[in-house]
Design an enzyme around this catalytic site. Sequence first.
Site, PDB file in Angstrom:
ATOM      1  N   ARG A  19       0.895  -1.178  -0.168  1.00 28.46           N
ATOM      2  CA  ARG A  19      -0.018   0.044   0.105  1.00 28.46           C
ATOM      3  C   ARG A  19       1.034   1.472   0.077  1.00 28.46           C
ATOM      4  NH1 ARG A  19      -3.623  -2.168   4.342  1.00 28.46           N
ATOM      5  NH2 ARG A  19      -2.864  -0.728   5.747  1.00 28.46           N
ATOM      6  N   ARG A  77       9.575   5.538  -3.661  1.00 27.66           N
ATOM      7  CA  ARG A  77      10.084   6.460  -4.636  1.00 27.66           C
ATOM      8  C   ARG A  77      11.383   6.657  -4.941  1.00 27.66           C
ATOM      9  NH1 ARG A  77       5.400   9.777  -2.745  1.00 27.66           N
ATOM     10  NH2 ARG A  77       3.602   8.898  -3.320  1.00 27.66           N
ATOM     11  N   ARG A 125      -6.903  -6.573  14.584  1.00 26.31           N
ATOM     12  CA  ARG A 125      -6.325  -5.450  15.255  1.00 26.31           C
ATOM     13  C   ARG A 125      -7.474  -4.371  15.605  1.00 26.31           C
ATOM     14  NH1 ARG A 125      -2.131  -6.911  17.614  1.00 26.31           N
ATOM     15  NH2 ARG A 125      -1.308  -5.034  17.693  1.00 26.31           N
ATOM     16  N   ARG A 149       1.681   6.237  16.131  1.00 23.69           N
ATOM     17  CA  ARG A 149       1.759   7.481  15.438  1.00 23.69           C
ATOM     18  C   ARG A 149       1.043   8.489  16.472  1.00 23.69           C
ATOM     19  NH1 ARG A 149      -1.579   5.931  10.085  1.00 23.69           N
ATOM     20  NH2 ARG A 149      -3.232   4.610  11.082  1.00 23.69           N
ATOM     21  N   GLU A 206      -1.658   6.948  19.067  1.00 25.71           N
ATOM     22  CA  GLU A 206      -2.518   5.709  18.547  1.00 25.71           C
ATOM     23  C   GLU A 206      -1.517   4.523  19.029  1.00 25.71           C
ATOM     24  OE1 GLU A 206      -3.658   5.779  14.304  1.00 25.71           O
ATOM     25  OE2 GLU A 206      -2.859   3.733  14.195  1.00 25.71           O
ATOM     26  N   TYR A 220      -9.120  -5.372   4.022  1.00 28.79           N
ATOM     27  CA  TYR A 220      -8.788  -3.976   4.223  1.00 28.79           C
ATOM     28  C   TYR A 220      -9.288  -3.068   2.997  1.00 28.79           C
ATOM     29  CZ  TYR A 220      -6.827   0.557   5.085  1.00 28.79           C
ATOM     30  OH  TYR A 220      -6.727   1.996   5.608  1.00 28.79           O
ATOM     31  N   ASP A 243      -9.829   0.843   1.676  1.00 29.39           N
ATOM     32  CA  ASP A 243     -10.005   2.278   1.825  1.00 29.39           C
ATOM     33  C   ASP A 243     -11.528   2.744   1.572  1.00 29.39           C
ATOM     34  OD1 ASP A 243      -7.444   3.109   2.379  1.00 29.39           O
ATOM     35  OD2 ASP A 243      -6.646   2.990   0.413  1.00 29.39           O
TER      36      ASP A 243
HETATM   37  P1  FAD Z   1     -17.129   0.493   8.435  1.00 31.66           P
HETATM   38  O1  FAD Z   1     -16.902   2.100   8.523  1.00 31.66           O
HETATM   39  O2  FAD Z   1     -16.396  -0.249   9.619  1.00 31.66           O
HETATM   40  O3  FAD Z   1     -18.799   0.574   8.823  1.00 31.66           O
HETATM   41  C1  FAD Z   1     -19.417  -0.514   9.475  1.00 31.66           C
HETATM   42  C2  FAD Z   1     -20.394  -0.302  10.483  1.00 31.66           C
HETATM   43  O4  FAD Z   1     -21.395  -1.321  10.831  1.00 31.66           O
HETATM   44  C3  FAD Z   1     -19.775   0.380  11.562  1.00 31.66           C
HETATM   45  O5  FAD Z   1     -20.338   1.413  11.783  1.00 31.66           O
HETATM   46  C4  FAD Z   1     -20.458  -0.854  12.820  1.00 31.66           C
HETATM   47  O6  FAD Z   1     -20.669  -0.017  14.008  1.00 31.66           O
HETATM   48  C5  FAD Z   1     -21.783  -1.192  12.162  1.00 31.66           C
HETATM   49  N1  FAD Z   1     -22.080  -2.613  12.662  1.00 31.66           N
HETATM   50  C6  FAD Z   1     -21.341  -3.745  12.703  1.00 31.66           C
HETATM   51  N2  FAD Z   1     -22.243  -4.792  13.200  1.00 31.66           N
HETATM   52  C7  FAD Z   1     -23.531  -4.121  13.335  1.00 31.66           C
HETATM   53  C8  FAD Z   1     -24.517  -4.618  13.861  1.00 31.66           C
HETATM   54  N3  FAD Z   1     -24.788  -5.867  14.305  1.00 31.66           N
HETATM   55  N4  FAD Z   1     -25.831  -4.008  13.983  1.00 31.66           N
HETATM   56  C9  FAD Z   1     -25.626  -2.658  13.644  1.00 31.66           C
HETATM   57  N5  FAD Z   1     -24.583  -1.990  12.959  1.00 31.66           N
HETATM   58  C10 FAD Z   1     -23.371  -2.956  12.946  1.00 31.66           C
HETATM   59  N6  FAD Z   1      -9.579   4.747   4.473  1.00 31.66           N
HETATM   60  C11 FAD Z   1      -9.134   5.521   3.439  1.00 31.66           C
HETATM   61  O7  FAD Z   1      -9.596   5.742   2.319  1.00 31.66           O
HETATM   62  N7  FAD Z   1      -8.244   6.653   3.923  1.00 31.66           N
HETATM   63  C12 FAD Z   1      -7.825   6.594   5.308  1.00 31.66           C
HETATM   64  O8  FAD Z   1      -6.841   7.377   5.744  1.00 31.66           O
HETATM   65  C13 FAD Z   1      -8.108   5.630   6.178  1.00 31.66           C
HETATM   66  N8  FAD Z   1      -7.646   5.289   7.512  1.00 31.66           N
HETATM   67  C14 FAD Z   1      -8.088   4.376   8.401  1.00 31.66           C
HETATM   68  C15 FAD Z   1      -7.418   4.395   9.567  1.00 31.66           C
HETATM   69  C16 FAD Z   1      -8.023   3.257  10.289  1.00 31.66           C
HETATM   70  C17 FAD Z   1      -7.412   3.395  11.807  1.00 31.66           C
HETATM   71  C18 FAD Z   1      -8.878   2.439  10.088  1.00 31.66           C
HETATM   72  C19 FAD Z   1      -9.459   1.597  10.619  1.00 31.66           C
HETATM   73  C20 FAD Z   1      -9.610   2.433   8.710  1.00 31.66           C
HETATM   74  C21 FAD Z   1      -8.843   3.447   7.804  1.00 31.66           C
HETATM   75  N9  FAD Z   1      -9.590   3.606   6.516  1.00 31.66           N
HETATM   76  C22 FAD Z   1      -8.996   4.599   5.599  1.00 31.66           C
HETATM   77  C23 FAD Z   1     -10.602   2.716   5.962  1.00 31.66           C
HETATM   78  C24 FAD Z   1     -11.980   3.207   6.217  1.00 31.66           C
HETATM   79  O9  FAD Z   1     -12.257   3.264   7.630  1.00 31.66           O
HETATM   80  C25 FAD Z   1     -12.833   2.163   5.527  1.00 31.66           C
HETATM   81  O10 FAD Z   1     -12.764   1.916   4.228  1.00 31.66           O
HETATM   82  C26 FAD Z   1     -14.384   2.292   5.721  1.00 31.66           C
HETATM   83  O11 FAD Z   1     -14.542   2.543   7.185  1.00 31.66           O
HETATM   84  C27 FAD Z   1     -15.183   1.136   5.439  1.00 31.66           C
HETATM   85  O12 FAD Z   1     -16.306   1.247   5.496  1.00 31.66           O
HETATM   86  P2  FAD Z   1     -17.456   0.149   5.806  1.00 31.66           P
HETATM   87  O13 FAD Z   1     -18.879   0.567   5.671  1.00 31.66           O
HETATM   88  O14 FAD Z   1     -16.947  -1.090   5.220  1.00 31.66           O
HETATM   89  O15 FAD Z   1     -17.073  -0.123   7.324  1.00 31.66           O
HETATM   90  N1  UDP Z   2       4.196   0.795   7.859  1.00 34.95           N
HETATM   91  C1  UDP Z   2       5.436   0.887   8.363  1.00 34.95           C
HETATM   92  N2  UDP Z   2       6.160   2.104   8.709  1.00 34.95           N
HETATM   93  C2  UDP Z   2       5.420   3.243   8.497  1.00 34.95           C
HETATM   94  C3  UDP Z   2       4.150   3.226   7.975  1.00 34.95           C
HETATM   95  C4  UDP Z   2       3.673   2.095   7.477  1.00 34.95           C
HETATM   96  O1  UDP Z   2       6.131  -0.154   8.722  1.00 34.95           O
HETATM   97  O2  UDP Z   2       5.932   4.325   8.949  1.00 34.95           O
HETATM   98  C5  UDP Z   2       3.848  -0.592   7.485  1.00 34.95           C
HETATM   99  C6  UDP Z   2       3.029  -1.075   8.566  1.00 34.95           C
HETATM  100  O3  UDP Z   2       2.945  -2.621   8.387  1.00 34.95           O
HETATM  101  C7  UDP Z   2       1.653  -0.722   8.392  1.00 34.95           C
HETATM  102  C8  UDP Z   2       1.552  -0.645   6.705  1.00 34.95           C
HETATM  103  O4  UDP Z   2       2.850  -0.286   6.351  1.00 34.95           O
HETATM  104  O5  UDP Z   2       0.780  -1.315   8.711  1.00 34.95           O
HETATM  105  C9  UDP Z   2       0.418   0.368   5.924  1.00 34.95           C
HETATM  106  O6  UDP Z   2       0.581   1.510   6.218  1.00 34.95           O
HETATM  107  P1  UDP Z   2      -0.463   2.455   6.186  1.00 34.95           P
HETATM  108  O7  UDP Z   2      -0.018   3.877   6.544  1.00 34.95           O
HETATM  109  O8  UDP Z   2      -1.089   2.476   4.849  1.00 34.95           O
HETATM  110  O9  UDP Z   2      -1.535   2.095   7.414  1.00 34.95           O
HETATM  111  P2  UDP Z   2      -2.735   2.679   7.867  1.00 34.95           P
HETATM  112  O10 UDP Z   2      -2.780   4.013   7.535  1.00 34.95           O
HETATM  113  O11 UDP Z   2      -3.758   1.953   7.084  1.00 34.95           O
HETATM  114  O12 UDP Z   2      -2.831   2.187   9.330  1.00 34.95           O
END
Ligand code: FAD
Ligand code: UDP
Length: 392
Positions: A178, A182, A256, A287, A310, A358, A360
């Site tokens: 991901r 560069r 996780r 971070r 975090e 996973y 986005d």
């Molecule tokens: P979710 O957002 O998880 O929505 C699922 C929902 O279902 C939740 O609100 C949950 O409460 C609900 N649910 C589950 N079970 C039940 C139940 N039994 N009854 C009622 N409701 C329920 N994506 C990016 O593009 N850019 C980013 O920078 C980025 N950063 C991220 C950082 C973190 C820490 C994480 C974890 C994810 C990140 N993502 C990012 C990914 C992004 O969060 C997901 O793509 C997005 O949330 C996916 O949407 P979803 O609808 O599939 O799931």
């Molecule tokens: N990663 C790392 N060092 C960094 C940033 C990322 O080793 O400084 C690795 C780590 O395994 C991480 C993965 O690259 O889980 C993906 O990073 P990303 O920033 O996409 O993670 P997210 O924002 O989804 O947590």
Amino acid sequence: MDFSGFNLVVVGAGFYGLTIAHQAATKLGLKVLVLEKRDHLGGNAHSAIDPDTGIEAHLYGSHLFHCNSEEIWNYLNGFTPFTDYRHHVLTNHGGKIYPMPINLGTICSYFGKAFTPDEARALIASQRAEAKTDAASNLEEKAISLIGRPLYEAFIRGYTAKQWQTNPRELPADIVTRLPVRFTFNARYFDDRFEGLPSEGYFTLFKRMVDHPNIQVMLKTDFFQLRSQLPAAAPIIYTGPIDRYFDFKLGELSWRTLDFEREVMPTGDYQGTSVMNYADETVPFTRIHEFRHLHPERDYQREKTLIFREYSRFAQKQDEPYYPVNTPKDKDLFAAYRKLVEQEKNVIFGGRLGTYRYLDMHQAIGAAFKLFENKLKPHFTENCALIPGAGD
Ligand code: FAD
Ligand code: UDP
């Protein structure tokens, strides 16, 4: 409450579920019931204004929107304009700051020398010689094949150990691919054509996605508590965890989860950037997010700032699942659940929890578009049978 008037039930108000609800209501005129067990819309992309600082906080960690699809970009911009924010990440290793993802700037700083792109390439090529490039099937092999061992050990190994607590040889390679590598000084985190943040906040975007007379949202409502009262004919789009749906009868998939330590700092600027990674295992967090930097265009006060540290750990049943771990054992278990999914009549599994992937945000929206066009629309407009299974 009488649910008999609803044509479609969406479980989960994340990007996947809200996209389905919005499409079904606006394009097909369906009456949609959205059930969400948390007390807010948006799933993990939820944000809120922090009461102490007035700064918009992403409560589940910084969410940076980026995509290559014009269709998805225009779709979201139809709810709120987006800013021209460009994400940059820095990483702290051994008390020094380097740009991330690894680029020519990182390589020059780390090795303390002014390399040309060709010189840097040659250096990394010599350091990656041990890697079996054609067989890089796990995170460690993949990372070493891309950047060589010294950079892997400085910037990836410790961070990955904290983030996953799993042997990097057991982790899938795509976690690390991901991140681009560069041989230029381009330090942008993403390569996509479109990037930005909702200028009126994620919370506004989500509110507008469901602002339709055909959509009813019930927050703080667990689908499993209400299931017996739902109309039997209405298809269910389930975006919760797949193992929970089947009562974990084959076992638990590993996830996780994250803990965020919130702190208001008495300064206008704590770290000078929105996300600072901490590469070393001696620092317990992965971070620090400083949300004010996500919106430099906003006139936030300068007396204090909001940070989230975090921390990552294995999720227990009661925790929010964040990242699928996806070890070979998880893959087998997921495949077994997938078989059960095929027998569930009238239920489609979608989103990152429902498909144990996973995703986005743009990928969740793209997958929801696909499900809508390929399965839901033909079902409702041409009477095609709804083929159960995964909505991707
Ligand atoms: P979710 O957002 O998880 O929505 C699922 C929902 O279902 C939740 O609100 C949950 O409460 C609900 N649910 C589950 N079970 C039940 C139940 N039994 N009854 C009622 N409701 C329920 N994506 C990016 O593009 N850019 C980013 O920078 C980025 N950063 C991220 C950082 C973190 C820490 C994480 C974890 C994810 C990140 N993502 C990012 C990914 C992004 O969060 C997901 O793509 C997005 O949330 C996916 O949407 P979803 O609808 O599939 O799931
Ligand atoms: N990663 C790392 N060092 C960094 C940033 C990322 O080793 O400084 C690795 C780590 O395994 C991480 C993965 O690259 O889980 C993906 O990073 P990303 O920033 O996409 O993670 P997210 O924002 O989804 O947590």
